[in-house]
Write a protein that holds these residues in place. Structure first.
Motif, short mmCIF file in Angstrom:
data_model
loop_
_atom_site.label_atom_id
_atom_site.label_comp_id
_atom_site.label_asym_id
_atom_site.label_seq_id
_atom_site.Cartn_x
_atom_site.Cartn_y
_atom_site.Cartn_z
N ASP A 18 1.91 -2.04 4.81
CA ASP A 18 1.66 -0.61 4.94
C ASP A 18 3.00 0.12 4.98
OD1 ASP A 18 0.21 1.76 5.31
OD2 ASP A 18 0.35 1.60 7.48
N ILE B 129 0.87 -1.17 0.00
CA ILE B 129 0.00 0.00 0.00
C ILE B 129 0.91 1.22 0.00
CG2 ILE B 129 -1.92 1.19 1.08
CD1 ILE B 129 -2.61 -1.65 0.25
N LYS C 261 -3.68 6.23 4.05
CA LYS C 261 -3.07 4.97 3.58
C LYS C 261 -3.24 3.83 4.59
CE LYS C 261 1.25 5.23 3.82
NZ LYS C 261 1.18 4.60 5.17
N THR D 119 -5.31 0.34 4.34
CA THR D 119 -4.65 -0.93 4.64
C THR D 119 -5.51 -1.78 5.58
OG1 THR D 119 -2.43 0.00 4.38
CG2 THR D 119 -2.62 -2.01 5.68
#
Length: 273
Positions: free
Chosen positions: A137, A24, A33, A37
């Motif tokens: 992530d 991601i 973000k 995730t």
């Protein structure tokens, strides 16, 4: 910081038990973000998949709090670290530097080489076992951490990257740089997710485009990459993440959840195994 320990595993030993690896990425901070995730991970889990989340945002590890596992202790076995499980049936696991800090207020003040060594250890020393999906992530931007992840995974054919943006032009331009990064490092781009795409009033259902709308979709179209979907601004989602509760359980009929499930459905369609 807690003792990191050592193991005899290699990255290849870990990756052979993982079917799919998804990164991601975002061109800038503040686009949600980590939110994307966690929600993708929960959605995959709800569809019967065994999922791991690897948080390599070393300076801003927010995943433990979002997944309600903050403060958990990391245990070790002969092969390395055992991840923290969020559920009794052990189908959703998390690993983050947040578990190795003495306090959530501790700052990670490291130069690049130490960060890179930590990421390599995360990739080789976490005992995930059999996973359907490992969702990674990453920090914002295209820094040393991203290069370390990509270089160490390239030989194991990761599925690719999901690029997260918000609709406004500044964020979209930053994602263009992230797309260039993927092209230069030969990481496939699975698609673009437009986060914070409109605010839907919980009372009247009217949609207000707080940050404009459609920038992510337009970027995907112009760059000829898939557009995976839009996720609206949702105070209920924000509150569930703050409280470390599963949004998917609290609001099963939410339009936001439907948007996330549509994204993971498209990801599952890429599964050719």
């Amino acid at each position: 910081m807690a003792d990191a320990g050592q193991s005899a595993q290699s990255i290849g030993d870990v990756m052979k038990s993982i079917k799919h690896v998804i990164l991601i990425l975002s061109g800038k901070g503040g686009v949600g973000k980590s939110t994307v995730t966690t929600q993708i991970a929960w959605s995959l889990y709800s569809k019967g998949k065994k999922v791991g989340i690897l948080d390599v945002d070393l300076c801003g590890p927010s995943i433990p709090r979002m997944m309600s596992v903050e403060g958990s202790d990391i245990h070790q076995c002969s092969a390395g670290w055992v991840p923290v499980y969020t559920d009794k049936d052990q189908r959703l696991a998390v690993m983050s530097i947040g578990f190795l800090l003495n306090s959530r207020d501790d700052a990670v003040v490291w130069r690049g080489p130490k960060k890179n060594a930590m990421i390599k250890q995360f990739l080789s020393d976490v005992c995930w076992g059999e996973l359907d999906y490992l969702v990674i992530d990453t920090p914002p931007g295209t820094s040393d951490e991203h290069i370390t992840v990509v270089e160490n995974l390239r030989d194991y054919n990761p599925d690719g990257a999901i690029l997260v943006t918000t609709p406004q032009g500044v964020a979209v331009n930053d994602v263009r740089r992230e797309l260039t990064f993927c092209q230069k490092t030969k990481i496939p781009v699975l698609g673009v997710v437009e986060n914070m795409s409109g605010f839907v009033c919980s009372h009247c259902s009217e949609c207000t485009n707080v940050f404009s709308k459609g920038g992510g979709e337009a970027l995907a179209e112009s760059c000829k990459i898939p557009f995976l979907g839009s996720i609206p601004l949702d105070p209920s989602l924000t509150q569930s993440l703050e409280d470390g509760q599963a949004f998917i359980d609290l609001f099963p009929n939410s339009p936001t959840l439907n948007a996330v499930n549509n994204i993971t459905t498209k990801l599952l369609q890429l599964d050719i195994d």
